[in-house]
Design a protein around this motif. Structure first.
Motif, short mmCIF file in Angstrom:
data_model
loop_
_atom_site.label_atom_id
_atom_site.label_comp_id
_atom_site.label_asym_id
_atom_site.label_seq_id
_atom_site.Cartn_x
_atom_site.Cartn_y
_atom_site.Cartn_z
N ASP A 1 0.85 -1.20 0.00
CA ASP A 1 0.00 0.00 0.00
C ASP A 1 0.88 1.25 0.00
O ASP A 1 1.40 1.66 1.04
CB ASP A 1 -0.91 -0.01 1.23
N ARG B 1 0.03 4.19 -0.22
CA ARG B 1 -0.58 5.34 0.45
C ARG B 1 -0.14 5.44 1.91
O ARG B 1 -0.51 6.39 2.61
CB ARG B 1 -2.11 5.28 0.34
N ILE C 1 3.32 7.60 -1.49
CA ILE C 1 2.44 8.60 -2.10
C ILE C 1 2.33 9.87 -1.24
O ILE C 1 2.44 10.99 -1.78
CB ILE C 1 1.05 7.99 -2.41
N PRO C 2 2.13 9.77 0.08
CA PRO C 2 2.11 11.00 0.89
C PRO C 2 3.40 11.82 0.79
O PRO C 2 3.35 13.05 0.83
CB PRO C 2 1.89 10.48 2.32
N ARG D 1 1.82 5.59 8.89
CA ARG D 1 0.96 6.38 8.02
C ARG D 1 1.06 7.86 8.40
O ARG D 1 0.10 8.45 8.91
CB ARG D 1 -0.49 5.90 8.09
#
Length: 427
Positions: free
Chosen positions: A272, A274, A278-279, A377
């Motif tokens: 993943d 994300r 990606i961030p 995250r």
């Protein structure tokens, strides 16, 4: 000359550090055999070692764990670590032991070389049927100590009276409560094959039963322990072998005279993007930096966002080629990648919570070579703030250069050769 049998967990981060060790042993004229899964046959045979495929054990592919272990995705953090220990590391222990017993009859090795998490030699050692065992460390040291909190919690060490009391309580809690089911599971597997119970905590057992433990780092990137066992030796970081051929991508010259930020989620925890990749791309989109993002072998289409003009996306770029051009690395904290960054003097921003990553991230913070975001995250705002902080505050570069000099002064492979030779002739 001596006979060496290698047996490591069939996971890239566990296999890779052993490949240059095996290659050097072959070059020195030793007989080398390596027991592993089909996926790694090519890399193993490229060292000159004789490949021996798993028979009783599953022919696992570590890039497809979600297929082999579909329940794994339901767990996070410590619970996922416990699942991995039960089903991936200890789950195959009896089958590994059966295979190795057969192999050692036809190839009576002087030394079996394992990674520090490989459980397959435990049954042989506990029944007195094992030759000498040398283990190499592929992640931060798991050994319990009065000076450190338990492995997996990501807590900094303390040698004060209160700190040692904290450590004792936490170690007892982890070993006797939190991971009691893992210990019970491992002992149940051993009992099924008529082997005595583990004499050590499950997480540290492979390292503790070995005759020689080679920690693949320098002392300055590991918590000091006043009660460190005498069979533990620091040899320096195990770095991947350099590729003989490298064709730079078309954008390579774009890094000249630019501030370069590299972002990666490694090769395991990258399902993943994300979570971090990606961030990070989005956080740095408006900044005067060049962002080099790599997917660890995953398809580029998995980065399913429009790419800003300052981003260069690749499946893989060898770190020994890329890192000399990088000013900051943003990573989820794989041990090998972090140590390569340190070797090349690159300050680090870490954000990882799976496998051994909380411990790697904690050591990044403790040693002063970067910032630990303490989540897997992070927000775009936190990533941007951390990158700017590492770029603009000179202590991070100063600390990483100090550690880099120490890393570069240690030849891990030659240090390992000296230790393995001494162990082989001690039989």
């Amino acid at each position: 000359m001596s006979k060496f049998l290698f047996a490591a967990m069939p996971i890239q981060g566990h296999i890779s550090p052993g490949l240059p060790i095996a290659k050097r042993l072959v070059e020195l004229g030793h007989e080398v055999m390596w027991y592993s899964t089909s996926k790694y046959r090519g890399k193993i045979e490229a060292t000159g070692a004789l490949f021996k495929k798993v028979q009783s054990a599953k022919d696992l592919d570590d890039s497809r764990y979600e297929e082999w272990f579909p329940e794994r995705s339901k767990f996070q953090g410590v619970n996922q670590m416990k699942y991995d220990l039960k089903h991936i590391f200890f789950g195959e222990m009896p089958a590994y032991a059966a295979d190795l017993t057969r192999i050692l009859k036809e190839f009576p090795a002087d030394v079996v070389v394992v990674d520090g998490a490989f459980t397959g030699m435990l049954p042989l050692k506990l029944t007195g049927k094992a030759p000498k065992i040398a283990a190499y460390g592929v992640f931060p040291m798991t050994l319990s100590s009065r000076d450190t909190a338990p492995f997996g919690l990501g807590i900094s060490p303390s040698t004060s009276a209160l700190g040692r009391m904290r450590n004792k309580l936490l170690n007892g809690l982890v070993e006797n409560v939190m991971f009691a089911d893992v210990q019970k599971h491992a002992n149940k597997l051993l009992s099924h094959i008529n082997v005595p119970k583990l004499p050590y905590f499950a997480l540290t057992a492979p390292a503790m039963v070995s005759d020689l433990f080679l920690q693949g780092t320098s002392p300055s990137f590991e918590y000091p322990r006043s009660d460190l066992p005498s069979h533990v030796k620091f040899v320096g970081p195990y770095l991947p072998a350099k590729q003989t051929e490298f064709t730079p991508p078309s954008w390579w010259e774009d890094m000249n005279k630019r501030t370069v930020v590299h972002v990666t989620q490694g090769t395991i925890a990258n399902e993943d993007f994300r979570q971090l990749l990606i961030p990070t791309i989005q956080a740095l989109a408006g900044e005067d930096v060049l962002v080099v993002a790599t997917t660890g072998g995953r398809p580029l289409k998995n980065v399913d966002i429009p790419l800003p003009d300052n981003v260069r996306l690749e499946s893989f770029v060898p770190h020994h080629e890329l890192l000399p051009h990088v000013d900051v690395i943003v990573t989820n904290g794989g041990y090998g990648g972090v140590q390569q960054a340190i070797y090349f003097g690159v300050p680090i921003v870490t954000a990882g919570k799976t496998e051994d990553k909380p411990e790697v991230c904690a050591r990044v913070e403790w040693s002063g070579v970067g910032i630990n975001l303490k989540t897997d995250r992070p927000s775009k705002e936190n990533i941007l703030h951390a990158v700017k902080q590492v770029l603009n505050q000179p202590q991070y570069k100063k600390n990483v250069m100090r550690l880099s000099r120490e890393f570069q002064s240690m030849d891990a492979i030659e240090n390992t050769m000296k230790e393995l030779s001494k162990l082989a002739i001690s039989n």
